[in-house]
Design a protein around this motif. Structure first.
Motif, short mmCIF file in Angstrom:
data_model
loop_
_atom_site.label_atom_id
_atom_site.label_comp_id
_atom_site.label_asym_id
_atom_site.label_seq_id
_atom_site.Cartn_x
_atom_site.Cartn_y
_atom_site.Cartn_z
N VAL A 176 -9.47 13.02 17.20
CA VAL A 176 -9.92 12.27 15.82
C VAL A 176 -9.66 11.07 15.88
O VAL A 176 -8.77 10.16 16.01
CB VAL A 176 -9.43 13.18 14.36
CG1 VAL A 176 -9.85 12.32 13.42
CG2 VAL A 176 -9.85 14.47 14.37
N ARG A 177 -10.77 9.98 14.74
CA ARG A 177 -10.52 8.64 15.82
C ARG A 177 -9.52 8.50 13.97
O ARG A 177 -8.79 7.25 13.92
CB ARG A 177 -11.35 7.95 15.47
CG ARG A 177 -12.18 7.88 16.15
CD ARG A 177 -13.31 6.74 16.27
NE ARG A 177 -14.61 7.08 17.78
CZ ARG A 177 -15.70 6.52 17.44
NH1 ARG A 177 -16.36 5.73 16.79
NH2 ARG A 177 -16.50 6.61 18.66
N HIS A 178 -9.85 8.95 12.45
CA HIS A 178 -9.18 7.91 11.08
C HIS A 178 -8.91 9.17 10.66
O HIS A 178 -9.76 10.14 10.20
CB HIS A 178 -10.60 7.51 10.51
CG HIS A 178 -9.75 6.77 9.55
ND1 HIS A 178 -9.12 4.93 9.90
CD2 HIS A 178 -9.97 6.82 8.51
CE1 HIS A 178 -8.33 4.80 8.66
NE2 HIS A 178 -8.69 5.95 8.03
N VAL A 179 -7.52 9.02 9.99
CA VAL A 179 -6.57 10.09 9.49
C VAL A 179 -6.52 9.70 7.67
O VAL A 179 -5.83 8.51 7.90
CB VAL A 179 -5.97 10.25 9.58
CG1 VAL A 179 -5.41 11.47 8.72
CG2 VAL A 179 -5.92 11.38 10.41
N GLN B 158 -14.75 1.02 9.46
CA GLN B 158 -13.48 1.28 9.47
C GLN B 158 -12.35 0.75 9.37
O GLN B 158 -10.69 0.74 8.80
CB GLN B 158 -13.18 2.32 10.44
CG GLN B 158 -14.10 3.89 9.88
CD GLN B 158 -14.12 4.57 8.96
OE1 GLN B 158 -12.87 5.05 8.80
NE2 GLN B 158 -13.74 4.10 8.19
N GLY B 159 -12.47 -0.56 10.21
CA GLY B 159 -11.39 -1.58 10.62
C GLY B 159 -10.86 -2.26 9.50
O GLY B 159 -9.45 -2.79 8.72
N ARG B 160 -11.31 -1.79 7.96
CA ARG B 160 -11.09 -2.68 6.88
C ARG B 160 -9.94 -2.12 6.20
O ARG B 160 -9.39 -2.53 4.96
CB ARG B 160 -12.34 -3.07 5.61
CG ARG B 160 -12.72 -3.27 4.42
CD ARG B 160 -13.00 -3.08 3.41
NE ARG B 160 -14.74 -2.74 4.15
CZ ARG B 160 -15.26 -3.40 3.94
NH1 ARG B 160 -15.63 -5.03 3.70
NH2 ARG B 160 -17.12 -3.19 4.80
N HIS B 161 -10.13 -0.92 6.25
CA HIS B 161 -8.89 0.17 6.06
C HIS B 161 -7.94 0.53 7.06
O HIS B 161 -6.71 1.44 6.58
CB HIS B 161 -9.31 1.24 5.46
CG HIS B 161 -10.61 0.72 4.36
ND1 HIS B 161 -10.56 0.26 3.08
CD2 HIS B 161 -12.28 1.65 4.23
CE1 HIS B 161 -11.87 0.30 2.42
NE2 HIS B 161 -12.58 0.89 3.49
N THR B 162 -7.87 0.48 8.26
CA THR B 162 -7.10 0.52 8.91
C THR B 162 -5.46 0.50 8.66
O THR B 162 -5.23 -1.04 8.86
CB THR B 162 -7.37 0.23 10.10
OG1 THR B 162 -8.53 0.81 10.81
CG2 THR B 162 -6.43 0.49 11.88
N ARG B 163 -4.65 0.93 8.89
CA ARG B 163 -3.32 1.02 8.67
C ARG B 163 -2.45 0.27 7.55
O ARG B 163 -2.02 -0.71 6.82
CB ARG B 163 -2.27 -0.04 9.32
CG ARG B 163 -2.61 0.99 11.45
CD ARG B 163 -2.23 0.78 12.33
NE ARG B 163 -1.76 1.03 13.10
CZ ARG B 163 -1.21 1.95 13.84
NH1 ARG B 163 0.29 1.90 12.74
NH2 ARG B 163 -0.55 2.91 13.97
#
Length: 318
Positions: free
Chosen positions: A114-117, A210-215
């Motif tokens: 999975v890429r994103h949680v 998705q990078g907008r919300h990563t970490r």
């Protein structure tokens, strides 16, 4: 409305719960492909005519999933996560299984590629949090941060609906007067609606960037922090019955909720203690920024969702 990419699958844990089901409808409305993980404890989201949601697969996982070894739980969940771009991880309502299941889900996301949680946590989460739930959520956050997964944490305040279950009818109240009882002192709480959290989760899960919300960690609250006497006044206005706030001691709270499990009582008491300390008084702008509209106040929620607090109505005023 956020539109979904047709080639990305999202998996929603707890999709037959109050939050997960709302999210499922939003993902479907945005044209997203989704797989709903349900336990059978709640109602699986369906269209008004009973038809399944479009582009939606339903997978039933046993409610007793954590009875087995952590490795077995992770393998089962990894199969359910297969092919997913993102997973929505919502805490178990059962405290004993909360941490084991969330850690197994994180492990499963790694196994499944999975890429994103997107993890629902608690406002005030931290190693020394007063709230027992917030301490558990902090441990899950740390476990997630220790992986190579891309992640987003949604720290949600106490839900508006939760506050309504602290109201009890006075034994001597001939007029149906109620009391809102909690060991929260003069603390304030910026409670939030399930729908606001679901709207934010939709925006994060379906965002093409998705990078907008990563970490990133977002704090999801209502637009105002209310003292419990103000909460009682709002409930009284909505229900048409007198409701007043009566602060409790911890001992009084334990005696009142003696029919609940010890874990449930401890969760409630420590939540109220966190409110008294001011841990849930901060108002965050994150719902507005991510959902594209103002967060619902308690009064707005009471007006918009009367079925959610129908248990407060007396037979004579229904």
């Amino acid at each position: 409305m956020t539109r979904a990419s047709s080639d990305r699958l999202v998996v929603l844990m707890g999709a037959d719960g109050r939050l997960g089901s709302r999210l499922a409808f939003r993902v479907a409305a945005a044209g997203g492909r989704q797989r709903l993980l349900v336990t059978g404890r709640g109602a699986t989201p369906r269209l008004p005519d009973g038809a399944p949601l479009p582009e939606t697969e339903v997978v039933t996982v046993p409610a007793e999933l954590t009875d087995g070894s952590p490795e077995t739980t992770s393998r089962v969940l990894a199969g359910a996560f297969a092919g997913a771009h993102a997973v929505f991880l919502v805490p178990s309502a059962v405290r004993a299984s909360r941490l084991p299941l969330q850690r197994a889900a994180v492990d499963a996301a790694v196994l499944a590629g999975v890429r994103h949680v997107v993890h629902v946590s608690s406002v005030g989460a931290g190693p020394d949090a007063v709230s027992a739930v917030a301490r558990d959520d902090w441990l899950t956050e740390q476990y997630l941060r220790g992986t190579d997964l891309s992640w987003t944490v949604l720290r949600a305040s106490v839900f508006h609906r939760t506050l309504t279950f602290a109201v009890h009818t006075e034994a001597s109240g001939a007029d149906g007067a109620g009391v809102l009882q909690a060991p929260a002192g003069d603390g304030r709480v910026a409670s939030v609606s399930h729908d606001d959290v679901a709207d934010v989760a939709t925006a994060v899960l379906l965002d093409e960037d998705q990078g907008r919300h990563t970490r990133r960690t977002y704090h999801l609250t209502g637009p105002e922090a209310l003292a419990f006497d103000e909460v009682a006044a709002a409930l009284a206005e909505a229900t048409g019955r007198p409701i007043r706030y009566v602060p409790q001691t911890v001992e009084q709270a334990r005696a009142l909720f003696y029919r609940s499990t010890s874990a449930e009582v401890e969760d409630w008491i420590t939540l109220c203690q966190a409110i008294e300390r001011g841990d849930l008084a901060r108002v965050s702008p994150d719902v507005g920024h991510l959902a594209g509209r103002r967060a619902r106040s308690l009064a707005d929620w009471l007006d918009d969702y009367p079925a959610e607090w129908a248990h407060l109505r007396l037979p004579s005023v229904r």
